[in-house]
Design a protein around this motif. Structure first.
Motif, short mmCIF file in Angstrom:
data_model
loop_
_atom_site.label_atom_id
_atom_site.label_comp_id
_atom_site.label_asym_id
_atom_site.label_seq_id
_atom_site.Cartn_x
_atom_site.Cartn_y
_atom_site.Cartn_z
N LYS A 222 2.04 9.62 6.44
CA LYS A 222 3.47 9.54 6.12
C LYS A 222 3.72 8.37 5.16
O LYS A 222 4.12 7.28 5.56
CB LYS A 222 4.29 9.38 7.40
CG LYS A 222 4.29 10.65 8.25
CD LYS A 222 5.13 10.48 9.48
CE LYS A 222 5.19 11.80 10.27
NZ LYS A 222 5.88 11.63 11.55
N ALA A 223 3.43 8.64 3.88
CA ALA A 223 3.59 7.61 2.85
C ALA A 223 4.86 7.87 2.05
O ALA A 223 5.28 9.03 1.89
CB ALA A 223 2.38 7.61 1.92
N GLY A 224 5.47 6.81 1.56
CA GLY A 224 6.64 6.93 0.70
C GLY A 224 6.64 5.80 -0.32
O GLY A 224 5.81 4.89 -0.25
N MET A 225 7.55 5.91 -1.29
CA MET A 225 7.62 4.85 -2.31
C MET A 225 9.06 4.36 -2.44
O MET A 225 10.01 5.15 -2.48
CB MET A 225 7.13 5.35 -3.66
CG MET A 225 7.19 4.27 -4.74
SD MET A 225 6.26 4.70 -6.23
CE MET A 225 7.32 5.96 -6.91
N PHE A 226 9.20 3.06 -2.52
CA PHE A 226 10.49 2.41 -2.76
C PHE A 226 10.40 1.75 -4.14
O PHE A 226 9.54 0.90 -4.36
CB PHE A 226 10.78 1.37 -1.68
CG PHE A 226 12.12 0.72 -1.81
CD1 PHE A 226 13.25 1.29 -1.23
CD2 PHE A 226 12.27 -0.47 -2.50
CE1 PHE A 226 14.51 0.69 -1.35
CE2 PHE A 226 13.52 -1.07 -2.63
CZ PHE A 226 14.64 -0.49 -2.05
N ARG A 227 11.27 2.18 -5.04
CA ARG A 227 11.19 1.67 -6.42
C ARG A 227 12.45 0.89 -6.76
O ARG A 227 13.51 1.47 -7.00
CB ARG A 227 11.02 2.84 -7.39
CG ARG A 227 10.86 2.42 -8.85
CD ARG A 227 10.47 3.59 -9.72
NE ARG A 227 11.54 4.58 -9.81
CZ ARG A 227 12.54 4.54 -10.69
NH1 ARG A 227 12.62 3.55 -11.56
NH2 ARG A 227 13.48 5.48 -10.70
N GLN B 92 18.15 -6.60 0.87
CA GLN B 92 18.64 -6.08 2.15
C GLN B 92 18.00 -4.74 2.48
O GLN B 92 17.71 -4.45 3.65
CB GLN B 92 20.17 -5.95 2.12
CG GLN B 92 20.91 -7.26 1.94
CD GLN B 92 20.47 -8.33 2.94
OE1 GLN B 92 20.23 -8.05 4.12
NE2 GLN B 92 20.32 -9.56 2.45
N GLN B 93 17.79 -3.91 1.46
CA GLN B 93 17.20 -2.59 1.69
C GLN B 93 15.77 -2.74 2.22
O GLN B 93 15.35 -2.03 3.15
CB GLN B 93 17.20 -1.79 0.38
CG GLN B 93 18.59 -1.31 -0.06
CD GLN B 93 19.47 -2.43 -0.62
OE1 GLN B 93 19.02 -3.52 -0.95
NE2 GLN B 93 20.77 -2.15 -0.73
N ILE B 94 15.00 -3.65 1.64
CA ILE B 94 13.62 -3.85 2.09
C ILE B 94 13.60 -4.54 3.46
O ILE B 94 12.78 -4.23 4.32
CB ILE B 94 12.84 -4.66 1.02
CG1 ILE B 94 12.69 -3.80 -0.25
CG2 ILE B 94 11.48 -5.09 1.55
CD1 ILE B 94 12.06 -4.52 -1.43
N ARG B 95 14.59 -5.43 3.68
CA ARG B 95 14.67 -6.11 4.97
C ARG B 95 14.92 -5.09 6.10
O ARG B 95 14.53 -5.31 7.24
CB ARG B 95 15.81 -7.16 4.92
CG ARG B 95 15.83 -8.11 6.09
CD ARG B 95 16.58 -9.37 5.73
NE ARG B 95 15.86 -10.16 4.74
CZ ARG B 95 16.38 -11.19 4.07
NH1 ARG B 95 17.65 -11.55 4.28
NH2 ARG B 95 15.66 -11.85 3.20
#
Lengths: 353, 247
Positions: free
Chosen positions: A273-278, A288-291
């Motif tokens: 279950k991999a995803g990417m945050f760009r 805040q989103q990464i936190r």
């Protein structure tokens, strides 16, 4: 629906700037920006706008400052080491609240560096725009379409906040050719109020002068701080790719995200279950989103970037505050990681968590 | 009663320049040229870093404060966006001839239709009297050493007007002084001519103005005109170095 055309990132950014109302462009040749400059050298004349090939990047950015001060929609593009030549005036543009747009097409390394694509200007672009600690709104496009759209929107954003918008892209996004749908040509834009257009005796405009205590004071700098807080609340932009139920999230921008996207698909096919945050805004960073990752069931984060030592990882680390294990894959110069390298690293991370 | 002389409304209140300084006098000359020709509402000044920036609170026309040395590049940007306006830089010698020589030279080379005014007082005044590229041979500054500027170490004074006069695209180049009433009248004429050639014929024009800095010349203000006559003029000759044909 507008026509889709095949064009490079450089040409797409140039044409988008023109369509967004850019009426002044000054620049100096440097690889890998040169095709943008060449495109502007003919296209700006076709549409009756102002083009100057400056004597240096110092000249170019100061011409941008003059044009912006006089109410123009000013734009320049450069790369790598030449941003260093512009840094003093980038600070002035922020301090004087002069709307303007700058593109930096990153190339490798310190000093003379090299002309291969890289992401080594992250800290330089995000931590302080030259001396004095002020910031530009810094954007990172992931492909040619997004490069075109971000440059187009940059002009309105710069006017809205009276700020510098800084597009931090890389040689891969700038030089690859992809189909693009460009936004419409804006016409008859008003000249910005408050600019120096000749207005003596009572209406006088003083741009950046020593008696501008509205900006050159504690209160002035508190107002900059408040603007950056507003950006952090309202203007953060990012893309989530296959993040719905992701347990391992790769954080990457620009060329790294292009390389990594296929690796996410491969790992998904393997059942991981991999995803990417760009991050699209690099300043303000999507802190805040990464936190919030830990509250979403995410178990580990992998930072991928073409910079050694890695730079963006500092901001990812700051966002996570130790809430999740943080891994990295980085490279530079002639050893840019492949999609397979990232797949391998993702499998290693998957086994550890 | 008919007023025979009034304060120029483009000059507001008092200024912070030292006694005997050339800047406020030159500010007044420029203000008078603007007022007499009805140019004030069209004027935009690209202002340097240095003592000159003390003019910002008290002159009442548009000003853009530039990074040190970059006024010619900033003025280029201003003029391209505001083509019908009177755009001129106001710079010291350290700004226009020292750190900003590249921008000055290339603006002239491109024939950018604005005016550069360089105030040459042979010194870095704002920082307290350091050597400039225009400092006279033997002139003592805070960085020249006790015996003054020595050509063996730092060469000779930069004569920028003569250099710019060699540039093909330069339309008008002059050096003037403001140390006597006669010279003030000549300086005013040169500035007016430079502005007119910009506005009516789209010429790049350059006027170097020799200005007194009694504080850093280490002379009394009333002795500064004689200092200028005896020491400065032999090094920096006055005159029009380039004019449009026949004028």
């Amino acid at each position: 629906m507008a026509k889709r055309e095949l064009m490079s990132g450089n040409v797409a950014m140039a044409e988008s700037a023109i369509r967004a109302g850019c009426n002044f462009f000054a620049s100096y040749p440097i690889t890998p920006q040169t095709t943008l400059l060449e495109y502007m050298s003919t296209r700006m004349f076709e549409v009756g706008r102002e083009f100057i090939q400056a004597e240096s990047e110092i000249g170019a950015i100061n011409m941008v400052m003059g044009a912006a001060a006089a109410g123009g929609r000013a734009f320049t593009a450069t790369a790598g080491m030449a941003v260093s030549l512009m840094m003093e005036t980038l600070s002035y543009l922020c301090a004087a609240k002069l709307p303007s747009v700058v593109v930096n097409i990153q190339r490798t390394g310190a000093g003379a560096g090299g002309i291969t694509s890289s992401q080594t200007d992250f800290h330089y672009a995000t931590k302080s725009m030259g001396h004095g600690g002020l910031h530009a709104y810094v954007l990172s496009p992931g492909d040619v379409q997004e490069a075109a759209d971000l440059v187009y929107d940059a002009f309105a954003f710069a006017e809205k906040y009276q700020c510098l918008v800084y597009i931090l892209t890389d040689a891969m996004v700038a030089q690859v050719m992809e189909p693009v749908e460009l936004k419409p040509m804006l016409e008859n834009l008003p000249v910005r109020e408050g600019s120096a257009q000749g207005s003596a005796l009572g209406g006088t405009k003083r741009i950046n002068t020593i008696n501008r205590t509205d900006l050159r004071s504690l209160e002035g700098y508190r107002s900059f701080e408040a603007m950056y807080d507003t950006w952090q609340r309202e203007e953060v932009r990012y893309e989530e790719y296959r993040m719905e139920d992701a347990e391992i999230v790769l954080v990457a921008t620009g060329m790294s995200a292009r390389i990594a996207r296929g690796a996410i698909d491969t790992l998904r096919a393997e059942g991981v279950k991999a995803g990417m945050f760009r991050p699209i805004t690099l300043y303000p960073f999507p802190t805040q989103q990464i936190r919030g990752f830990a509250q979403r069931g995410i178990k580990a984060v992998l930072d991928a970037e073409v910079a050694v030592p890695a730079q963006m990882i500092d901001d990812v680390d700051h966002a996570l505050q130790g809430s999740l294990p943080l891994y990295k894959i980085d490279c530079t110069w002639n050893t840019v990681f492949t999609t397979e390298d990232i797949e391998k690293k993702l499998r290693e991370v998957a086994q550890e968590v | 009663m008919k007023a025979v002389y009034e304060r120029n409304p483009l000059l507001m209140g008092s200024n912070k320049f030292c006694p005997g300084c050339g800047h406020p006098l030159l500010n007044k000359i420029i203000a008078d040229v603007l007022a007499e020709n009805n140019w004030a509402g069209d004027a935009i000044t690209a202002l340097c870093i240095g003592c000159a920036l003390n003019m910002t609170p008290y002159v009442d026309w548009d000003l853009v404060q530039c990074p040190h040395g970059r006024a010619a590049a900033v003025a280029t940007g201003i003029k391209h966006v505001q083509k019908s306006k009177l755009v001129f830089t106001y710079q010291g010698d350290g700004d226009a001839a020292g750190i900003g020589l590249t921008e000055t030279f290339h603006a002239a080379s491109r024939g950018e239709p604005f005016t550069q005014i360089m105030v040459n007082n042979q010194i870095y005044g704002m920082t307290g009297g350091q050597s400039s590229c225009t400092t006279l041979i033997g002139q003592k500054t805070t960085t020249s050493g006790p015996s003054g500027r020595d050509p063996a170490h730092t060469g000779y004074p930069t004569k920028l007007a003569e250099v710019i006069a060699m540039v093909d695209a330069a339309g008008y180049v002059a050096r003037v002084s403001i140390h006597t009433p006669k010279h003030i009248r000549q300086a005013k004429k040169a500035i007016e001519k430079a502005f007119r050639l910009q506005m009516e014929e789209n010429k790049y024009t350059f006027v170097e103005v020799l200005a007194m800095c009694p504080t850093n010349f280490h002379v009394e203000p009333w002795d500064a005109p004689a200092y200028t006559e005896e020491k400065v003029l032999p090094v920096f000759p006055l005159g029009e170095f380039k004019t449009p044909e026949g004028r």
